[in-house]
Design an enzyme around this catalytic site. Sequence first.
Site, short mmCIF file in Angstrom:
data_model
loop_
_atom_site.label_atom_id
_atom_site.label_comp_id
_atom_site.label_asym_id
_atom_site.label_seq_id
_atom_site.Cartn_x
_atom_site.Cartn_y
_atom_site.Cartn_z
CB THR A 147 -0.56 6.26 0.21
OG1 THR A 147 -1.41 5.12 0.12
CG2 THR A 147 -1.15 7.37 -0.66
CB THR A 180 -4.65 5.89 7.25
OG1 THR A 180 -4.78 4.69 6.48
CG2 THR A 180 -5.00 5.60 8.68
N GLY A 181 -7.30 6.04 5.28
CA GLY A 181 -8.67 5.62 5.02
C GLY A 181 -9.12 6.08 3.65
N GLY A 193 -9.72 8.32 1.04
CA GLY A 193 -9.24 9.67 0.80
C GLY A 193 -10.33 10.64 0.40
CB SER A 212 -0.95 -0.01 1.20
OG SER A 212 -0.26 -0.35 2.37
CB THR A 226 -1.89 6.00 3.85
OG1 THR A 226 -2.57 5.91 2.62
CG2 THR A 226 -1.10 7.27 3.94
NE ARG A 257 -8.56 7.70 -4.84
CZ ARG A 257 -8.00 7.54 -3.64
NH1 ARG A 257 -6.71 7.33 -3.55
NH2 ARG A 257 -8.72 7.59 -2.55
CB VAL A 258 -5.00 12.52 -6.72
CG1 VAL A 258 -4.25 13.09 -5.52
CG2 VAL A 258 -4.09 12.46 -7.95
N GLY A 259 -5.77 10.68 -4.04
CA GLY A 259 -6.48 10.66 -2.76
C GLY A 259 -6.14 11.86 -1.90
CG ASP A 260 -6.50 11.14 2.25
OD1 ASP A 260 -6.21 10.19 1.49
OD2 ASP A 260 -6.52 11.03 3.48
C1 SD4 Z 1 -6.10 7.21 -0.26
N1 SD4 Z 1 -6.01 7.66 2.09
O1 SD4 Z 1 -5.43 7.19 -1.27
C2 SD4 Z 1 -5.41 6.90 1.04
C3 SD4 Z 1 -5.48 5.43 1.24
C4 SD4 Z 1 -5.37 5.03 2.64
O2 SD4 Z 1 -5.82 3.62 4.27
O3 SD4 Z 1 -4.94 5.71 3.49
N2 SD4 Z 1 -5.86 3.94 2.99
O4 SD4 Z 1 -7.30 7.46 -0.24
#
Ligand code: SD4
Length: 336
Positions: A215, A248-249, A251, A79, A197, A225-228
Amino acid sequence: MPLRRDFLRLLGLTAALPALPAAAASGIAPGSQPVVVSTWNFGETANAAAWQVLESRGSALDAVEAGARVPEADPDNHSVGLGGYPDRDGHVTLDACVMDHLGNLGSVACLEEIVHAVSVARRVMEKTPHVLLVGEGALQFALAEGFERQDLLTPEAAAAWRQWQETAEYRPQPNIERSNRYRMPGELPGGETNHDTIGILALDGAGHLAGACTTSGMAFKMRGRVGDSPISGAGLFVDGEVGAATATGVGEECLRICGSHTVVELMRHGRSPEQACREAVERIARRHPASRDDLQMAFVALRSDGALGGYSLQPGFNFAIRTASGSRLVEAPSLR
Ligand code: SD4
């Protein structure tokens, strides 16, 4: 260990961490209380690398970068960095961010073929007038800075991707620790060892805070795609006067509430680190009353005085703490 954990939970982790032993033993200025905290159990090895920096009087910024590089280089971690699961088209794309106590900030998003996205993010911060480079431009910059190009898709991750294609249900799932629903043979998105992450926060001997977040994002995400994680205020935020937070989670949910910034602002208004994390999680959960099992979001926060805490929507989220008195893994309290 369980006793210590229970004790910390009882305190809500709001108390400042134990004082350092004598400066001579720790190599850190008297009066300071350096600490590193990071998400997930792999945070323990990351913290160890960060701690080495702090112990030798390095800065919090150097410490979080050193820590974040550990899972980035680990091909068995699916990850973060090398060996991360690819997007649904088979490309491993990395998101990363660093920030210091002065609000200096650097990020990369959708970066391919470079293992240490966190270090590229730091170069963006230190060597460009910008704060965020994405995709091809981020890669160009990294190569110009002397980073080596490398295929990040390991055979194991490629096999997981091919297996995922057989089921062909497009539904990326981050860190649903207790769910077997999305299990696949081998290394599993959502499985026990697929913790996502790394967000890592440090307070150094000079009393300065810094944070990093890196991450490969959600496994099998849409291309582009871009996350947080690379976005300041979402996956990471640092305010030297108040504290730092990381996430984490899912995004998308964190981005909707500017999660890490929210946590820091709540601390500014007097919430303890754990309470601040909890309120941010509750804000997300309120938008999704039905999401008992399939939405995860967790935050960790470190206040400028060394107090820290974390909170998770789902059970099973843990974070690692390193101080002069040792290393420990703490299971965060959760809403569910
Ligand atoms: C995301 N927050 O790309 C990251 C992934 C992550 O636990 O943290 N997962 O959305």
